[in-house]
Scaffold this active site. Structure first.
Site, PDB file in Angstrom:
ATOM      1  N   GLU A 126     -53.512   7.256 -12.736  1.00 51.99           N
ATOM      2  CA  GLU A 126     -52.299   7.749 -13.143  1.00 51.99           C
ATOM      3  C   GLU A 126     -51.930   8.261 -14.449  1.00 51.99           C
ATOM      4  O   GLU A 126     -52.491   8.021 -15.449  1.00 51.99           O
ATOM      5  CB  GLU A 126     -51.288   6.641 -12.798  1.00 51.99           C
ATOM      6  CG  GLU A 126     -49.889   6.885 -12.539  1.00 51.99           C
ATOM      7  CD  GLU A 126     -49.382   7.817 -11.614  1.00 51.99           C
ATOM      8  OE1 GLU A 126     -49.908   8.998 -11.490  1.00 51.99           O
ATOM      9  OE2 GLU A 126     -48.643   7.441 -10.456  1.00 51.99           O
ATOM     10  N   ASP A 127     -50.911   9.302 -14.337  1.00 51.20           N
ATOM     11  CA  ASP A 127     -50.681   9.652 -15.626  1.00 51.20           C
ATOM     12  C   ASP A 127     -49.627   8.897 -16.382  1.00 51.20           C
ATOM     13  O   ASP A 127     -49.702   8.656 -17.753  1.00 51.20           O
ATOM     14  CB  ASP A 127     -49.869  11.286 -15.531  1.00 51.20           C
ATOM     15  CG  ASP A 127     -48.670  11.240 -14.606  1.00 51.20           C
ATOM     16  OD1 ASP A 127     -48.393  10.083 -13.973  1.00 51.20           O
ATOM     17  OD2 ASP A 127     -48.076  12.376 -14.491  1.00 51.20           O
TER      18      ASP A 127
ATOM     19  N   ASP B  50     -44.109   4.455 -14.939  1.00 53.42           N
ATOM     20  CA  ASP B  50     -42.655   4.280 -15.436  1.00 53.42           C
ATOM     21  C   ASP B  50     -41.898   3.255 -14.942  1.00 53.42           C
ATOM     22  O   ASP B  50     -42.073   2.019 -15.313  1.00 53.42           O
ATOM     23  CB  ASP B  50     -42.173   5.646 -15.172  1.00 53.42           C
ATOM     24  CG  ASP B  50     -40.686   6.018 -15.616  1.00 53.42           C
ATOM     25  OD1 ASP B  50     -40.293   5.341 -16.551  1.00 53.42           O
ATOM     26  OD2 ASP B  50     -39.825   6.800 -14.864  1.00 53.42           O
TER      27      ASP B  50
ATOM     28  N   PHE C 138     -38.698  10.791 -22.068  1.00 53.98           N
ATOM     29  CA  PHE C 138     -39.263  11.461 -21.096  1.00 53.98           C
ATOM     30  C   PHE C 138     -40.383  12.543 -21.913  1.00 53.98           C
ATOM     31  O   PHE C 138     -40.305  13.197 -22.687  1.00 53.98           O
ATOM     32  CB  PHE C 138     -38.495  12.468 -20.301  1.00 53.98           C
ATOM     33  CG  PHE C 138     -39.063  13.063 -19.025  1.00 53.98           C
ATOM     34  CD1 PHE C 138     -38.909  12.482 -17.868  1.00 53.98           C
ATOM     35  CD2 PHE C 138     -39.682  14.097 -19.168  1.00 53.98           C
ATOM     36  CE1 PHE C 138     -39.448  12.834 -16.582  1.00 53.98           C
ATOM     37  CE2 PHE C 138     -40.131  14.813 -17.938  1.00 53.98           C
ATOM     38  CZ  PHE C 138     -40.096  13.864 -16.738  1.00 53.98           C
TER      39      PHE C 138
ATOM     40  N   ARG D 157     -47.429  21.158 -18.007  1.00 56.29           N
ATOM     41  CA  ARG D 157     -48.563  20.592 -17.720  1.00 56.29           C
ATOM     42  C   ARG D 157     -49.674  21.193 -18.567  1.00 56.29           C
ATOM     43  O   ARG D 157     -50.617  20.388 -19.028  1.00 56.29           O
ATOM     44  CB  ARG D 157     -49.063  20.732 -16.257  1.00 56.29           C
ATOM     45  CG  ARG D 157     -48.131  19.991 -15.205  1.00 56.29           C
ATOM     46  CD  ARG D 157     -48.770  20.223 -13.915  1.00 56.29           C
ATOM     47  NE  ARG D 157     -47.792  19.749 -12.952  1.00 56.29           N
ATOM     48  CZ  ARG D 157     -47.322  18.702 -12.291  1.00 56.29           C
ATOM     49  NH1 ARG D 157     -47.864  17.799 -13.004  1.00 56.29           N
ATOM     50  NH2 ARG D 157     -46.492  18.798 -11.327  1.00 56.29           N
TER      51      ARG D 157
HETATM   52  P1  IMP Z   1     -42.769   5.599 -11.373  1.00 54.54           P
HETATM   53  O1  IMP Z   1     -43.083   5.497  -9.838  1.00 54.54           O
HETATM   54  O2  IMP Z   1     -41.250   5.397 -11.563  1.00 54.54           O
HETATM   55  O3  IMP Z   1     -43.662   4.561 -11.958  1.00 54.54           O
HETATM   56  O4  IMP Z   1     -43.080   6.946 -11.703  1.00 54.54           O
HETATM   57  C1  IMP Z   1     -44.471   7.743 -11.778  1.00 54.54           C
HETATM   58  C2  IMP Z   1     -44.234   8.925 -11.843  1.00 54.54           C
HETATM   59  O5  IMP Z   1     -43.044   9.585 -12.382  1.00 54.54           O
HETATM   60  C3  IMP Z   1     -45.357   9.558 -12.509  1.00 54.54           C
HETATM   61  O6  IMP Z   1     -46.665   9.525 -12.065  1.00 54.54           O
HETATM   62  C4  IMP Z   1     -44.924  10.995 -13.195  1.00 54.54           C
HETATM   63  O7  IMP Z   1     -45.092  11.879 -12.239  1.00 54.54           O
HETATM   64  C5  IMP Z   1     -43.320  10.693 -13.131  1.00 54.54           C
HETATM   65  N1  IMP Z   1     -42.779  10.426 -14.638  1.00 54.54           N
HETATM   66  C6  IMP Z   1     -42.345   9.180 -15.062  1.00 54.54           C
HETATM   67  N2  IMP Z   1     -42.016   9.427 -16.281  1.00 54.54           N
HETATM   68  C7  IMP Z   1     -42.249  10.579 -16.589  1.00 54.54           C
HETATM   69  C8  IMP Z   1     -42.381  11.350 -18.031  1.00 54.54           C
HETATM   70  O8  IMP Z   1     -42.038  10.758 -19.036  1.00 54.54           O
HETATM   71  N3  IMP Z   1     -42.775  12.629 -17.838  1.00 54.54           N
HETATM   72  C9  IMP Z   1     -43.386  13.133 -16.680  1.00 54.54           C
HETATM   73  N4  IMP Z   1     -43.422  12.476 -15.660  1.00 54.54           N
HETATM   74  C10 IMP Z   1     -42.838  11.277 -15.370  1.00 54.54           C
END
Ligand code: IMP
Length: 174
Positions: free
Chosen positions: A95-96, A99, A148, A161
């Site tokens: 995963e990138d 969050d 962010f 990206r």
């Molecule tokens: P989660 O489900 O809230 O953990 O979010 C995961 C996804 O939200 C990541 O795989 C990203 O695609 C996107 N995301 C969350 N935070 C960021 C950020 O700071 N920058 C860019 N994408 C983010």
């Protein structure tokens, strides 16, 4: 839109190499499948697999996570599924950023039903301040504050990206 540098390309490269070496040590002799989650992790995953000195398979999961540009709602749709079975294989989901944890925990629960021999998580970034579902990240690049970030595969409105570094998007609304 102003972007403030957070981690430069050299710092990221060093950390990604360390993660690749750890994975190489941990999975020696095992049937490993690395699964990047598209789109955000494609740059990280491309660098990571080149530091894994094993016979490794790579397969992709495409997901759409509903929400606005900066917040996921936790409703996740798999848009591209794996091309092969992972039954009996050792799998690392890549995963990138974790969050809230909603996306990765949804995908983890989905993949575990396919009976892999093991299932672990690698993430370039983690924002613990935003946790809604606690997630165990087995291979983590960096922990960051509640900001962010874009670049190195991560986007804001599908842009940025391609930046070779990670930077913070200045946004007073957040
Ligand atoms: P989660 O489900 O809230 O953990 O979010 C995961 C996804 O939200 C990541 O795989 C990203 O695609 C996107 N995301 C969350 N935070 C960021 C950020 O700071 N920058 C860019 N994408 C983010």
């Amino acid at each position: 839109m102003p972007i403030h540098p957070l981690f430069d390309a050299g710092t990221i490269a060093e950390r990604v190499a360390e993660l690749g070496h750890a994975i190489t040590r941990d999975y020696a002799g095992k049937d490993l499948v690395v699964v990047p989650i598209l789109k955000g992790s494609y740059v990280f995953a491309a660098d990571l697999v080149r530091h894994i000195a094993l016979d490794v398979a790579v397969d992709f999961l495409g997901v759409r996570s509903y929400g606005d540009d900066q917040n996921s709602s936790g409703v996740v749709q798999i848009t591209t599924d794996l091309s092969r079975s992972i039954e009996g294989k050792h799998v690392i989901l890549v995963e990138d950023i974790v969050d809230t944890g909603l996306t990765i925990s949804y995908l983890y629960d989905n993949l575990v039903t396919r009976q892999p021999a093991s299932l672990k998580i690698a993430s370039l970034l983690h924002k613990p301040a935003r946790t809604r579902v606690p997630v165990k990240i087995d291979y983590l690049g960096f922990t960051i504050d509640d900001v962010f970030v874009v670049g190195y595969g991560l986007d804001y409105g599908q842009k940025f990206r391609n930046l070779p570094y990670l930077g913070i998007v200045a946004n007073e609304d957040r």
